[in-house]
Design an enzyme around this catalytic site. Structure first.
Site, mmCIF file in Angstrom:
data_model
loop_
_atom_site.group_PDB
_atom_site.id
_atom_site.type_symbol
_atom_site.label_atom_id
_atom_site.label_comp_id
_atom_site.label_asym_id
_atom_site.label_seq_id
_atom_site.Cartn_x
_atom_site.Cartn_y
_atom_site.Cartn_z
ATOM 1 N N ARG A 140 26.051 52.758 55.470
ATOM 2 C CA ARG A 140 26.022 51.982 53.671
ATOM 3 C C ARG A 140 25.339 53.294 52.832
ATOM 4 O O ARG A 140 25.998 53.332 51.885
ATOM 5 C CB ARG A 140 26.204 50.347 54.435
ATOM 6 C CG ARG A 140 26.157 49.684 53.004
ATOM 7 C CD ARG A 140 25.517 49.927 51.863
ATOM 8 N NE ARG A 140 24.396 49.405 52.036
ATOM 9 C CZ ARG A 140 23.360 49.448 50.663
ATOM 10 N NH1 ARG A 140 23.808 50.727 49.278
ATOM 11 N NH2 ARG A 140 21.841 48.969 51.050
ATOM 12 N N ASP A 141 24.279 52.217 52.780
ATOM 13 C CA ASP A 141 23.329 53.194 51.912
ATOM 14 C C ASP A 141 23.698 54.435 51.748
ATOM 15 O O ASP A 141 24.403 55.305 50.859
ATOM 16 C CB ASP A 141 22.105 52.333 52.063
ATOM 17 C CG ASP A 141 21.609 53.019 50.272
ATOM 18 O OD1 ASP A 141 21.653 53.415 49.812
ATOM 19 O OD2 ASP A 141 20.230 51.792 50.397
ATOM 20 N N HIS A 175 12.839 48.090 52.350
ATOM 21 C CA HIS A 175 13.843 49.247 51.808
ATOM 22 C C HIS A 175 13.612 49.830 50.305
ATOM 23 O O HIS A 175 13.741 50.054 49.727
ATOM 24 C CB HIS A 175 15.077 48.481 51.236
ATOM 25 C CG HIS A 175 16.559 49.080 51.143
ATOM 26 N ND1 HIS A 175 17.347 48.893 51.823
ATOM 27 C CD2 HIS A 175 16.340 50.475 50.174
ATOM 28 C CE1 HIS A 175 18.230 49.531 51.424
ATOM 29 N NE2 HIS A 175 17.739 50.281 50.455
ATOM 30 N N HIS A 207 13.435 53.815 48.391
ATOM 31 C CA HIS A 207 14.165 54.987 48.588
ATOM 32 C C HIS A 207 12.668 56.295 48.022
ATOM 33 O O HIS A 207 11.743 55.271 47.805
ATOM 34 C CB HIS A 207 15.319 55.717 46.930
ATOM 35 C CG HIS A 207 16.167 54.770 47.484
ATOM 36 N ND1 HIS A 207 17.307 55.193 48.080
ATOM 37 C CD2 HIS A 207 16.438 53.200 47.767
ATOM 38 C CE1 HIS A 207 18.783 53.798 48.098
ATOM 39 N NE2 HIS A 207 18.182 53.160 48.459
ATOM 40 N N CYS A 235 21.835 54.610 44.749
ATOM 41 C CA CYS A 235 22.711 53.911 44.225
ATOM 42 C C CYS A 235 23.387 54.696 43.138
ATOM 43 O O CYS A 235 22.581 55.168 42.618
ATOM 44 C CB CYS A 235 22.377 52.741 44.099
ATOM 45 S SG CYS A 235 23.552 51.369 43.513
ATOM 46 N N ASN A 254 17.112 56.798 50.775
ATOM 47 C CA ASN A 254 16.720 56.569 51.948
ATOM 48 C C ASN A 254 14.827 57.023 52.190
ATOM 49 O O ASN A 254 15.118 58.081 52.319
ATOM 50 C CB ASN A 254 17.134 55.488 52.328
ATOM 51 C CG ASN A 254 18.028 54.177 51.696
ATOM 52 O OD1 ASN A 254 19.508 54.157 51.685
ATOM 53 N ND2 ASN A 254 17.434 53.006 51.674
HETATM 54 P P1 HMG Z 1 33.751 42.690 38.946
HETATM 55 O O1 HMG Z 1 34.736 43.475 38.045
HETATM 56 O O2 HMG Z 1 32.435 41.455 37.548
HETATM 57 O O3 HMG Z 1 34.484 41.487 39.796
HETATM 58 O O4 HMG Z 1 33.020 43.049 39.791
HETATM 59 P P2 HMG Z 1 35.869 40.172 39.350
HETATM 60 O O5 HMG Z 1 35.782 39.474 39.748
HETATM 61 O O6 HMG Z 1 36.028 40.553 37.411
HETATM 62 O O7 HMG Z 1 36.787 41.591 40.085
HETATM 63 C C1 HMG Z 1 37.039 42.869 39.452
HETATM 64 C C2 HMG Z 1 38.006 43.564 40.818
HETATM 65 O O8 HMG Z 1 37.069 43.911 41.257
HETATM 66 C C3 HMG Z 1 38.962 42.418 40.953
HETATM 67 O O9 HMG Z 1 40.028 43.824 41.015
HETATM 68 C C4 HMG Z 1 39.063 41.516 42.165
HETATM 69 O O10 HMG Z 1 39.978 41.647 43.065
HETATM 70 C C5 HMG Z 1 38.282 42.676 42.676
HETATM 71 P P3 HMG Z 1 42.045 43.952 40.230
HETATM 72 O O11 HMG Z 1 41.921 43.066 39.381
HETATM 73 O O12 HMG Z 1 40.842 44.474 39.327
HETATM 74 O O13 HMG Z 1 42.529 45.035 40.943
HETATM 75 N N1 HMG Z 1 37.343 42.470 43.916
HETATM 76 C C6 HMG Z 1 36.955 43.041 45.317
HETATM 77 N N2 HMG Z 1 37.755 43.698 45.831
HETATM 78 C C7 HMG Z 1 36.330 44.214 46.909
HETATM 79 N N3 HMG Z 1 35.851 43.675 47.357
HETATM 80 C C8 HMG Z 1 35.107 42.371 46.536
HETATM 81 C C9 HMG Z 1 35.598 41.815 45.274
HETATM 82 N N4 HMG Z 1 35.391 41.739 44.301
HETATM 83 C C10 HMG Z 1 36.166 41.419 43.699
HETATM 84 N N5 HMG Z 1 34.207 41.934 47.364
HETATM 85 C C11 HMG Z 1 31.316 43.154 41.733
HETATM 86 C C12 HMG Z 1 31.633 42.794 40.705
HETATM 87 C C13 HMG Z 1 30.551 42.466 42.518
HETATM 88 C C14 HMG Z 1 32.631 42.394 42.695
HETATM 89 C C15 HMG Z 1 31.562 45.119 41.788
HETATM 90 O O14 HMG Z 1 30.598 44.920 40.786
HETATM 91 C C16 HMG Z 1 31.260 45.237 42.877
HETATM 92 O O15 HMG Z 1 31.829 45.480 43.679
HETATM 93 N N6 HMG Z 1 29.581 45.917 42.766
HETATM 94 C C17 HMG Z 1 29.337 46.530 43.715
HETATM 95 C C18 HMG Z 1 27.837 47.760 43.895
HETATM 96 C C19 HMG Z 1 27.278 48.052 45.083
HETATM 97 O O16 HMG Z 1 28.353 48.043 46.026
HETATM 98 N N7 HMG Z 1 26.289 48.765 44.881
HETATM 99 C C20 HMG Z 1 25.732 49.361 45.924
HETATM 100 C C21 HMG Z 1 24.560 48.675 46.734
HETATM 101 S S1 HMG Z 1 23.713 47.601 46.659
HETATM 102 C C22 HMG Z 1 22.685 48.969 46.196
HETATM 103 O O17 HMG Z 1 22.793 49.913 46.768
HETATM 104 C C23 HMG Z 1 21.085 48.609 46.563
HETATM 105 C C24 HMG Z 1 20.594 48.477 47.710
HETATM 106 O O18 HMG Z 1 20.864 49.567 48.862
HETATM 107 C C25 HMG Z 1 18.952 48.195 47.183
HETATM 108 C C26 HMG Z 1 18.601 49.089 46.491
HETATM 109 O O19 HMG Z 1 18.344 49.860 47.780
HETATM 110 O O20 HMG Z 1 17.446 48.210 46.065
HETATM 111 C C27 HMG Z 1 21.652 47.193 48.915
HETATM 112 MG MG MG Z 2 19.174 51.470 48.839
#
Ligand code: HMG
Ligand code: MG
Length: 301
Positions: free
Chosen positions: A13-14, A205, A207, A238, A247
């Protein structure tokens, strides 16, 4: 230091979410199976997030369905909201992870809402998960620094950790998203959060952007933390954490732990083989120092 450490392998994933080359569902399944075969039994396999935000995680349902039959393993997936929760349940997820941040800047960039709004989104996810018997992990990003807001006070992390814990997360994973932490700060952070969430329910966690991750893990272990997130080969990053690298590498963590007399059950040769295969697919050599050293040694023989 003795005893045991639980490794949460986040490479699929990450590790893959920030790669320019998207890896196919079949290759992601093969990667996860190789990790399991190497002895990594808790693996984060995908994310049910917006395909516009993270196209690399498209197909996470197929990936999860492809591996879920491997009994005796725990597969995690990221879920940002109820839509993601529903998709995760349709694919059969038993453990999910919600992800919040300790900083407003990162929360806005990563999930398009404030920290408080993200908690409101997680509440129905957590209550549905509780009713469905699904375990929920809680991430907090930017615990040791934020690419947008700079320095982060431990109290900001404590506040979010308290909320996620009280909402029912079984474990809080503390993310040094941009790898800026140093050992004493990591230690102080762990101590501060453990005042609210028991140490046994905290994970690290980290990086490795500034090369401090192993030292930070060691410091956290001295504080009593025994859960480590890592990615095979040191993959990871990310897209909303500009400049951040992968990571901490699972190989490097395993090497350190085994050297400390802590058995991990990981077969290093199989792990390096899994890393080498995925590295070829994404077209760059592993950043893990241990993988690089073992590969060089193998070439020399
Ligand atoms: P948004 O634009 O505010 O959400 O995004 P929305 O509810 O207004 O929806 C916008 C569009 O997204 C719509 O589609 C929804 O259907 C769709 P459209 O009508 O435009 O075609 N949508 C989704 N589609 C699939 N699955 C869903 C979903 N939700 C809405 N669950 C949202 C908000 C959170 C969805 C967006 O910003 C997003 O997906 N962000 C993900 C970011 C991400 O994955 N980042 C990486 C992971 S975090 C990380 O890496 C850190 C970590 O490793 C720890 C660390 O290292 O610190 C965990
Ligand atoms: Mg991470």
């Amino acid at each position: 230091m003795g005893d045991t450490v639980r490794i949460v392998e986040v490479g699929p994933r990450d590790g893959l979410q920030n790669e320019k080359t998207s890896v196919s569902v079949a290759d992601r399944i093969a990667f996860i199976e190789a990790l399991i075969a190497a002895g990594l039994h808790t693996v984060e396999v995908g994310a049910f997030v917006s395909p516009k935000a993270i196209p690399q995680m498209v197909g996470s349902a197929e990936v999860l369905r492809g591996v879920i039959g491997h009994a005796g393993n725990e597969f995690h997936v990221l879920v940002p909201n109820e839509k993601g929760y529903e998709a995760s349940q349709a694919a059969g997820a038993k453990v999910i992870a919600v992800f919040a941040a300790a900083s407003e800047g990162f929360s806005r960039a990563n999930i398009n809402c404030t920290v408080a709004e993200s908690i409101e989104r997680f509440k129905p996810v957590l209550s549905r998960a509780k009713a469905d018997g699904i375990r929920v992990r809680g991430y907090i990003s930017c615990v040791l620094g934020c690419p947008y807001d700079g320095e982060i006070k431990p109290q900001a992390v404590v506040d979010v950790a308290k909320t996620l814990w009280e909402l029912g997360c079984y474990e809080i994973s503390l993310g040094d998203t941009i790898g800026v932490g140093t050992p004493l700060k990591a230690r102080q952070l762990l101590r501060a959060v453990a005042g609210t969430v028991p140490m046994q329910n905290l994970a690290m966690h980290f990086h490795d952007t500034y090369g401090q991750a192993l030292a930070n893990l060691y410091a956290g272990m001295e504080e009593g933390c025994r859960v480590i997130d890592s990615a095979a080969g040191g993959l990871g990053g990310c897209p909303y954490a500009p400049g951040a690298t992968g990571n901490v590498a699972t190989e490097d963590v395993v090497y350190m732990l085994e050297g400390m007399g802590i058995a991990t059950g990981v077969d290093m040769a199989k792990l390096v083989a899994a890393t080498n295969t995925i590295s070829k697919l994404i077209g760059r050599p592993p950043v893990s120092r241990v993988a690089a050293a073992l590969n060089a040694k193998a070439r020399a023989h």
